[in-house]
Design a protein around this motif. Structure first.
Motif, short mmCIF file in Angstrom:
data_model
loop_
_atom_site.label_atom_id
_atom_site.label_comp_id
_atom_site.label_asym_id
_atom_site.label_seq_id
_atom_site.Cartn_x
_atom_site.Cartn_y
_atom_site.Cartn_z
N ASN A 218 -21.53 13.32 58.59
CA ASN A 218 -20.32 13.69 58.57
C ASN A 218 -19.10 13.62 57.70
O ASN A 218 -18.65 14.49 57.27
CB ASN A 218 -19.77 13.55 60.13
CG ASN A 218 -20.24 14.50 61.01
OD1 ASN A 218 -21.24 15.27 60.97
ND2 ASN A 218 -19.99 13.90 62.22
N LYS A 219 -19.30 12.20 57.03
CA LYS A 219 -18.73 11.38 56.10
C LYS A 219 -19.30 12.20 54.47
O LYS A 219 -17.75 12.52 54.13
CB LYS A 219 -18.66 10.02 55.93
CG LYS A 219 -17.93 9.38 57.35
CD LYS A 219 -18.23 8.17 57.84
CE LYS A 219 -17.22 6.76 58.65
NZ LYS A 219 -15.86 7.36 58.18
N LYS A 220 -20.09 12.27 54.42
CA LYS A 220 -21.06 12.65 53.70
C LYS A 220 -20.30 13.68 53.59
O LYS A 220 -19.88 14.49 51.99
CB LYS A 220 -22.57 12.31 53.29
CG LYS A 220 -23.25 13.15 52.05
CD LYS A 220 -24.63 13.24 52.35
CE LYS A 220 -24.98 13.63 53.29
NZ LYS A 220 -26.77 13.05 53.47
N PHE A 221 -20.42 15.04 54.29
CA PHE A 221 -19.81 16.38 54.08
C PHE A 221 -18.31 16.47 53.66
O PHE A 221 -18.24 17.45 52.50
CB PHE A 221 -20.27 17.20 54.99
CG PHE A 221 -20.08 18.79 54.69
CD1 PHE A 221 -20.94 19.63 54.89
CD2 PHE A 221 -18.68 18.90 55.00
CE1 PHE A 221 -20.69 20.73 54.67
CE2 PHE A 221 -18.17 20.53 55.49
CZ PHE A 221 -19.18 21.28 54.75
N ILE A 222 -17.67 15.74 54.45
CA ILE A 222 -16.53 15.86 54.12
C ILE A 222 -15.64 15.29 52.94
O ILE A 222 -15.04 16.05 52.03
CB ILE A 222 -15.49 15.19 54.70
CG1 ILE A 222 -15.53 14.93 56.35
CG2 ILE A 222 -13.79 14.57 54.61
CD1 ILE A 222 -15.16 14.08 57.93
N LYS A 223 -16.40 14.74 52.12
CA LYS A 223 -16.11 13.62 50.74
C LYS A 223 -16.89 14.96 49.78
O LYS A 223 -15.46 15.19 48.87
CB LYS A 223 -17.53 12.84 50.37
CG LYS A 223 -16.79 11.86 49.06
CD LYS A 223 -17.78 10.89 49.10
CE LYS A 223 -17.30 10.07 47.65
NZ LYS A 223 -18.00 8.62 48.20
N PHE A 225 -17.08 18.31 50.47
CA PHE A 225 -16.22 19.68 50.72
C PHE A 225 -14.43 19.06 49.93
O PHE A 225 -13.65 19.70 49.31
CB PHE A 225 -16.05 20.05 51.78
CG PHE A 225 -15.03 21.48 52.13
CD1 PHE A 225 -16.50 22.26 51.45
CD2 PHE A 225 -13.61 21.45 52.74
CE1 PHE A 225 -15.43 23.57 51.95
CE2 PHE A 225 -13.23 22.80 52.50
CZ PHE A 225 -14.14 23.54 52.79
N THR A 226 -14.11 17.84 50.05
CA THR A 226 -12.76 17.32 49.06
C THR A 226 -13.24 17.32 48.23
O THR A 226 -12.04 17.82 47.58
CB THR A 226 -12.57 16.38 49.52
OG1 THR A 226 -12.05 16.10 51.32
CG2 THR A 226 -11.68 15.57 49.26
N PHE A 250 -19.58 23.53 42.75
CA PHE A 250 -18.65 22.06 43.03
C PHE A 250 -19.32 21.24 44.24
O PHE A 250 -19.37 19.80 43.45
CB PHE A 250 -17.08 22.40 42.63
CG PHE A 250 -16.39 22.88 41.95
CD1 PHE A 250 -16.84 22.80 41.40
CD2 PHE A 250 -15.78 24.38 42.61
CE1 PHE A 250 -15.80 23.71 39.63
CE2 PHE A 250 -14.56 24.72 40.96
CZ PHE A 250 -15.04 24.38 39.91
N TRP A 251 -20.43 21.73 44.67
CA TRP A 251 -20.51 21.34 46.01
C TRP A 251 -21.87 20.02 45.32
O TRP A 251 -21.87 18.80 45.35
CB TRP A 251 -21.62 22.02 46.83
CG TRP A 251 -22.42 21.35 47.80
CD1 TRP A 251 -23.54 20.97 47.96
CD2 TRP A 251 -21.57 20.57 48.91
NE1 TRP A 251 -24.09 20.51 49.07
CE2 TRP A 251 -22.54 20.20 49.72
CE3 TRP A 251 -20.22 20.32 49.86
CZ2 TRP A 251 -22.27 19.70 51.08
CZ3 TRP A 251 -20.14 20.14 50.74
CH2 TRP A 251 -21.66 19.81 51.54
#
Length: 258
Positions: A218-223, A225-226, A250-251
């Motif tokens: 979750n944290k990795k995805f949030i980082k 996507f941000t 960008f991802w």
């Protein structure tokens, strides 16, 4: 490291402050066991975040918040003449002694698994009507599944090896796919639950904490996507106007920066 005298002095100071707050502060005076409950849950999640971030300074602060809540509950208990902090502390001491007969008794336990099995047997002797009685109903489903599996494994209801569990994962995936093909929505949900349950079981055999693993993702995805949102702003664009190809580019940039 501080000596025991300093540790006890610090704890006594907290108890004195709690007495003062309960007597003199309007907010603290108003609190009840029920009103503190949700706050305690939030503090526990904040501690969990600090642990996942490996932020030891924040872990220290969050432990203090939780310790305050424990002292607060004990203070309310003493006002009700139900229990005080000494009762709470002595109760956990007695429980730890009882449940560690390999330390305080003559039971032998050479590894972690034997300790867990002894633990579950002792809890049944203490009065638990069934093995799963101690699993809180309000636990998040992922954590609850983990605790269920740990508890039944503690009394011997378990797979022999990881390979068997992985076969079960594959079996559940196949059954899930069958229901997808049949477009049976209710059955799909049930089978998806079975897939998750079997994956959690497999994680347990691999010594992986599924809650921690998912939260790290979750944290990795949030980082990442941000990062996409940041790049969109740099281009003076709204993220909603980016094409999927631009987002994916960008991802990949975000992945390479980690």
């Amino acid at each position: 490291m501080k000596n025991r005298e300093a540790q006890l002095k610090a704890f006594g100071r907290l108890l004195d402050i709690m007495d003062d707050l309960r007597e003199k502060c309007p907010w603290d005076r108003k609190q009840t066991l029920q009103s503190l409950r949700q706050l305690t849950i939030e503090e526990t999640y904040e501690l969990g975040d600090a642990i996942l971030d490996n932020d030891l300074e924040e872990v220290k602060k969050e432990l203090g918040d939780i310790l305050l809540h424990i002292v607060f509950y004990a203070k309310i208990g003493s006002e009700k003449n139900a229990f005080d902090i000494a009762d709470v502390t002595n109760a956990i001491c007695e429980k730890l002694i009882t449940r560690h007969p390999h330390i305080y008794g003559d039971v032998k336990a050479d590894n972690e698994e034997e300790v867990k099995k002894n633990w579950e047997k002792i809890k049944l002797k203490e009065g638990n009507k069934n093995v799963l009685q101690g699993v809180p109903k309000s636990l998040p489903a992922l954590v609850k599944a983990t605790r269920i599996q740990e508890k039944v494994a503690g009394v011997g209801f378990d797979w022999e090896n990881p390979e068997e569990v992985f076969e079960k994962v594959q079996e559940e995936l196949a059954e899930f796919q069958e229901e997808i093909t049949a477009e049976n929505t209710l059955a799909m949900e049930a089978e998806f639950g079975d897939v998750l349950f079997s994956l959690i079981n497999y994680a347990r055999f691999l010594k992986i904490n599924p809650e921690n693993a998912l939260e790290q993702t979750n944290k990795k995805f949030i980082k990442r996507f941000t990062y996409i949102e940041t790049k969109a702003k740099e281009l003076n664009k709204s993220i909603t106007t980016l094409s999927i190809a631009e987002m994916n580019a960008f991802w990949e940039e975000a992945k390479n920066k980690q």
